[in-house]
Motif scaffolding. Structure first.
Motif, PDB file in Angstrom:
ATOM      1  N   TRP A   1      51.404  25.772 -21.050  1.00  0.00           N
ATOM      2  CA  TRP A   1      50.938  25.310 -22.355  1.00  0.00           C
ATOM      3  C   TRP A   1      51.314  26.352 -23.398  1.00  0.00           C
ATOM      4  O   TRP A   1      51.086  27.556 -23.193  1.00  0.00           O
ATOM      5  CB  TRP A   1      49.418  25.115 -22.353  1.00  0.00           C
ATOM      6  N   TYR A   2      51.891  25.869 -24.470  1.00  0.00           N
ATOM      7  CA  TYR A   2      52.293  26.704 -25.589  1.00  0.00           C
ATOM      8  C   TYR A   2      51.482  26.292 -26.822  1.00  0.00           C
ATOM      9  O   TYR A   2      50.984  25.174 -26.901  1.00  0.00           O
ATOM     10  CB  TYR A   2      53.773  26.496 -25.910  1.00  0.00           C
ATOM     11  N   ARG A   3      51.427  27.190 -27.791  1.00  0.00           N
ATOM     12  CA  ARG A   3      50.830  26.805 -29.067  1.00  0.00           C
ATOM     13  C   ARG A   3      51.636  27.412 -30.196  1.00  0.00           C
ATOM     14  O   ARG A   3      52.295  28.447 -30.034  1.00  0.00           O
ATOM     15  CB  ARG A   3      49.368  27.235 -29.152  1.00  0.00           C
ATOM     16  N   GLN A   4      51.566  26.735 -31.321  1.00  0.00           N
ATOM     17  CA  GLN A   4      52.334  27.176 -32.488  1.00  0.00           C
ATOM     18  C   GLN A   4      51.517  26.966 -33.747  1.00  0.00           C
ATOM     19  O   GLN A   4      50.917  25.903 -33.961  1.00  0.00           O
ATOM     20  CB  GLN A   4      53.644  26.399 -32.583  1.00  0.00           C
ATOM     21  N   THR A   5      51.508  27.999 -34.582  1.00  0.00           N
ATOM     22  CA  THR A   5      50.916  27.886 -35.910  1.00  0.00           C
ATOM     23  C   THR A   5      52.034  27.997 -36.935  1.00  0.00           C
ATOM     24  O   THR A   5      53.136  28.470 -36.634  1.00  0.00           O
ATOM     25  CB  THR A   5      49.864  28.967 -36.141  1.00  0.00           C
TER      26      THR A   5
ATOM     27  N   TYR B   1      47.692  33.921 -17.975  1.00  0.00           N
ATOM     28  CA  TYR B   1      47.204  33.645 -19.320  1.00  0.00           C
ATOM     29  C   TYR B   1      47.550  34.801 -20.242  1.00  0.00           C
ATOM     30  O   TYR B   1      47.567  35.969 -19.817  1.00  0.00           O
ATOM     31  CB  TYR B   1      45.683  33.454 -19.309  1.00  0.00           C
ATOM     32  N   VAL B   2      47.766  34.487 -21.487  1.00  0.00           N
ATOM     33  CA  VAL B   2      47.892  35.528 -22.492  1.00  0.00           C
ATOM     34  C   VAL B   2      46.509  36.155 -22.686  1.00  0.00           C
ATOM     35  O   VAL B   2      45.473  35.496 -22.487  1.00  0.00           O
ATOM     36  CB  VAL B   2      48.456  34.929 -23.797  1.00  0.00           C
ATOM     37  N   ASP B   3      46.474  37.413 -23.051  1.00  0.00           N
ATOM     38  CA  ASP B   3      45.207  38.141 -23.119  1.00  0.00           C
ATOM     39  C   ASP B   3      44.184  37.459 -24.026  1.00  0.00           C
ATOM     40  O   ASP B   3      42.980  37.461 -23.742  1.00  0.00           O
ATOM     41  CB  ASP B   3      45.441  39.566 -23.609  1.00  0.00           C
TER      42      ASP B   3
ATOM     43  N   LEU C   1      53.519  31.120 -25.440  1.00  0.00           N
ATOM     44  CA  LEU C   1      53.079  30.632 -24.133  1.00  0.00           C
ATOM     45  C   LEU C   1      51.689  31.205 -23.858  1.00  0.00           C
ATOM     46  O   LEU C   1      51.536  32.421 -23.735  1.00  0.00           O
ATOM     47  CB  LEU C   1      54.056  31.058 -23.043  1.00  0.00           C
ATOM     48  N   VAL C   2      50.682  30.351 -23.763  1.00  0.00           N
ATOM     49  CA  VAL C   2      49.315  30.843 -23.592  1.00  0.00           C
ATOM     50  C   VAL C   2      48.822  30.723 -22.152  1.00  0.00           C
ATOM     51  O   VAL C   2      47.908  31.449 -21.759  1.00  0.00           O
ATOM     52  CB  VAL C   2      48.331  30.143 -24.543  1.00  0.00           C
ATOM     53  N   ALA C   3      49.385  29.806 -21.382  1.00  0.00           N
ATOM     54  CA  ALA C   3      48.930  29.632 -20.006  1.00  0.00           C
ATOM     55  C   ALA C   3      50.062  29.016 -19.193  1.00  0.00           C
ATOM     56  O   ALA C   3      50.806  28.177 -19.705  1.00  0.00           O
ATOM     57  CB  ALA C   3      47.705  28.724 -19.943  1.00  0.00           C
ATOM     58  N   ALA C   4      50.177  29.435 -17.945  1.00  0.00           N
ATOM     59  CA  ALA C   4      51.214  28.896 -17.072  1.00  0.00           C
ATOM     60  C   ALA C   4      50.658  28.749 -15.666  1.00  0.00           C
ATOM     61  O   ALA C   4      49.746  29.475 -15.256  1.00  0.00           O
ATOM     62  CB  ALA C   4      52.441  29.797 -17.062  1.00  0.00           C
ATOM     63  N   ILE C   5      51.236  27.795 -14.933  1.00  0.00           N
ATOM     64  CA  ILE C   5      50.839  27.572 -13.541  1.00  0.00           C
ATOM     65  C   ILE C   5      52.095  27.332 -12.724  1.00  0.00           C
ATOM     66  O   ILE C   5      52.952  26.530 -13.108  1.00  0.00           O
ATOM     67  CB  ILE C   5      49.842  26.385 -13.428  1.00  0.00           C
ATOM     68  N   THR C   6      52.224  28.054 -11.627  1.00  0.00           N
ATOM     69  CA  THR C   6      53.389  27.873 -10.769  1.00  0.00           C
ATOM     70  C   THR C   6      53.187  26.650  -9.884  1.00  0.00           C
ATOM     71  O   THR C   6      52.072  26.110  -9.770  1.00  0.00           O
ATOM     72  CB  THR C   6      53.603  29.096  -9.879  1.00  0.00           C
ATOM     73  N   ASN C   7      54.243  26.232  -9.205  1.00  0.00           N
ATOM     74  CA  ASN C   7      54.058  25.111  -8.298  1.00  0.00           C
ATOM     75  C   ASN C   7      53.303  25.525  -7.044  1.00  0.00           C
ATOM     76  O   ASN C   7      52.906  24.680  -6.250  1.00  0.00           O
ATOM     77  CB  ASN C   7      55.386  24.418  -7.957  1.00  0.00           C
ATOM     78  N   GLY C   8      53.040  26.832  -6.916  1.00  0.00           N
ATOM     79  CA  GLY C   8      52.167  27.302  -5.858  1.00  0.00           C
ATOM     80  C   GLY C   8      50.718  27.401  -6.285  1.00  0.00           C
ATOM     81  O   GLY C   8      49.832  27.704  -5.478  1.00  0.00           O
ATOM     82  N   GLY C   9      50.465  27.164  -7.578  1.00  0.00           N
ATOM     83  CA  GLY C   9      49.101  27.164  -8.079  1.00  0.00           C
ATOM     84  C   GLY C   9      48.650  28.460  -8.729  1.00  0.00           C
ATOM     85  O   GLY C   9      47.523  28.538  -9.228  1.00  0.00           O
TER      86      GLY C   9
ATOM     87  N   VAL D   1      48.988  23.812 -33.005  1.00  0.00           N
ATOM     88  CA  VAL D   1      49.491  22.634 -32.281  1.00  0.00           C
ATOM     89  C   VAL D   1      49.846  23.105 -30.881  1.00  0.00           C
ATOM     90  O   VAL D   1      50.554  24.102 -30.710  1.00  0.00           O
ATOM     91  CB  VAL D   1      50.706  22.013 -32.983  1.00  0.00           C
ATOM     92  N   TYR D   2      49.341  22.384 -29.896  1.00  0.00           N
ATOM     93  CA  TYR D   2      49.536  22.762 -28.499  1.00  0.00           C
ATOM     94  C   TYR D   2      50.557  21.819 -27.844  1.00  0.00           C
ATOM     95  O   TYR D   2      50.507  20.597 -28.022  1.00  0.00           O
ATOM     96  CB  TYR D   2      48.204  22.701 -27.757  1.00  0.00           C
ATOM     97  N   TYR D   3      51.455  22.427 -27.081  1.00  0.00           N
ATOM     98  CA  TYR D   3      52.513  21.705 -26.399  1.00  0.00           C
ATOM     99  C   TYR D   3      52.520  22.084 -24.920  1.00  0.00           C
ATOM    100  O   TYR D   3      52.245  23.232 -24.574  1.00  0.00           O
ATOM    101  CB  TYR D   3      53.887  22.083 -26.950  1.00  0.00           C
ATOM    102  N   CYS D   4      52.885  21.148 -24.068  1.00  0.00           N
ATOM    103  CA  CYS D   4      53.147  21.524 -22.681  1.00  0.00           C
ATOM    104  C   CYS D   4      54.642  21.416 -22.428  1.00  0.00           C
ATOM    105  O   CYS D   4      55.370  20.687 -23.110  1.00  0.00           O
ATOM    106  CB  CYS D   4      52.354  20.681 -21.686  1.00  0.00           C
TER     107      CYS D   4
END
Length: 118
Positions: free
Chosen positions: A36-40, A59-61, A47-55, A92-95
């Motif tokens: 998930w990304y966000r933009q102002t 997260y950004v701090d 990039l604020v959060a990510a998940i691998t295919n391993g789970g 605005v949040y994007y995946c």
């Protein structure tokens, strides 16, 4: 052509919660790391959060401990649970792919707007 449909944004008071959803085309959610990304206005997408295919998740701090990324491979959907929201989370949040180069090659959806304000 990869497509994303983000939803779940809205206006929320500081301290409130929202759950964002992202429906992706094909079977990319189960195949690739997602994020998930966000933009102002006037700033690059972050990039604020990510998940691998391993789970595994990262997260950004600034959102660590407040946001949780998850995915449902069967539904080809990625989620972002956002708690204890702050005005600075307004964006605005994007995946997209968890890898920025892959995200750039795939292109972006319309995103979903989150406004945190009293």
């Amino acid at each position: 052509q990869v497509q994303f449909v983000e939803s779940g944004g809205g206006l929320v008071q500081p301290g409130g919660s929202l759950r964002l959803s992202c429906a992706a085309s094909g079977s990319i959610v189960s195949t690739y790391a997602m994020g998930w990304y966000r933009q102002t206005l006037g700033k690059q997408r972050e990039l604020v959060a990510a998940i691998t295919n391993g789970g595994a998740t990262t997260y950004v701090d600034s959102v660590q401990g407040r946001f949780t990324i998850s995915r449902d491979n069967a539904k080809n959907t990625v989620y972002l649970q956002m708690n204890s929201l702050k005005p600075e989370d307004t964006a605005v949040y994007y995946c997209n792919a968890g890898s920025r180069p892959r995200a750039t090659s795939w292109g972006w959806g319309q995103g979903t707007r989150v406004t945190v304000s009293s």
